[in-house]
Design a protein around this motif. Structure first.
Motif, mmCIF file in Angstrom:
data_model
loop_
_atom_site.group_PDB
_atom_site.id
_atom_site.type_symbol
_atom_site.label_atom_id
_atom_site.label_comp_id
_atom_site.label_asym_id
_atom_site.label_seq_id
_atom_site.Cartn_x
_atom_site.Cartn_y
_atom_site.Cartn_z
ATOM 1 N N GLN A 1 0.923 -1.216 0.096
ATOM 2 C CA GLN A 1 -0.193 -0.171 -0.026
ATOM 3 C C GLN A 1 0.831 1.235 0.142
ATOM 4 N N TYR B 1 -2.627 2.597 -2.489
ATOM 5 C CA TYR B 1 -3.702 1.541 -2.257
ATOM 6 C C TYR B 1 -3.743 0.300 -2.665
ATOM 7 N N LEU B 2 -4.629 -0.642 -2.239
ATOM 8 C CA LEU B 2 -4.248 -1.998 -3.035
ATOM 9 C C LEU B 2 -5.144 -2.408 -3.773
#
Ligand code: FES
Length: 226
Positions: free
Chosen positions: A34, A39-40
């Motif tokens: 991340q 973000y993932l």
């Protein structure tokens, strides 16, 4: 071509050796991913699973359970502002309002136009005696005031990333985590991940963070009887 860089994948592969149960490395591994991407993404989760030799469904389950992990883009600097009772009584509302005014972000998880900022309101972070407080990226900031928010936001705008002070820990009102000293053998990043507000999990039944462990005042030795 992988979405995560070679050095991050290398770091992730080294994580399991630090834990009695290898799957425990999943949270710091997801945090590394991340941190690199912001973000993932599904691809990132898949690469983390592959690097840790874990089932992709398990990794995705962890990522989607904990609010610590973001599945959509957030600002480069993300504020987790505690608005639970103690912080609310000591002015978290004014802190949030100043943060919104300073960054131009109107609501939680919205990203500022310059891409630098986002915020969310979180439940108690276990630092009530320092209320109001927040976590900014990997640091905790205590006894917040609107002026302190101005300072934090301005620091984030400096070309030199203000968090270079993390390692030194020399900034006013900052510490990597309230539990940092109580968990030995882990990096500041791992401690921050494990103590983080999102580590409480999403929804009902999520666990609360442990209370702060404060050093005890040493007792005075009793004078020997004459
Ligand atoms: S209520 Fe904010 S840290 Fe506990």
């Amino acid at each position: 071509m992988s979405v995560l860089s070679d050095h991050v994948l290398e770091e992730i592969r080294e994580l399991p050796a630090r834990y009695p149960q290898h799957r425990s490395a999943v949270m710091p591994a997801l945090d590394l991913a991340q941190e690199e991407l912001g973000y993932l993404t599904p691809e990132a989760m898949s690469e983390v699973a592959s690097a840790l030799q874990l089932d992709p469904g398990y990794v995705e389950g962890v990522a989607t359970f904990y609010t610590l992990f973001h599945l959509e883009p957030i600002g480069k600097h993300h504020f987790y502002v505690c608005t639970n009772l103690s912080c609310m009584l000591r002015g978290s509302g004014a802190v949030v309002e100043r943060l919104k005014a300073q960054t131009g972000v109107r609501e939680p998880r919205e990203v500022s136009k310059d891409g630098l900022f986002s915020y969310e309101e979180v439940e108690c972070l276990g630092a009530c005696e320092y209320a109001p407080m927040c976590r900014l990226d990997h640091e905790y900031h205590y006894d917040l005031t609107p002026a302190r928010i101005d300072s934090l936001v301005n620091d984030c705008r400096l070309p030199r990333r203000y968090q270079s002070t993390i390692a030194a820990g020399d900034s006013e009102g900052e510490t990597p985590s309230p539990l940092g000293g109580a968990i030995s053998g882990r990096s500041a990043r791992e401690r921050a991940v494990l103590d983080a507000p999102g580590a409480q999990g999403r929804g009902e039944g999520a666990t609360q963070p442990s209370p702060i462990k404060r050093p005890r005042t040493p007792r005075k030795k009793k004078a020997p009887d004459a």
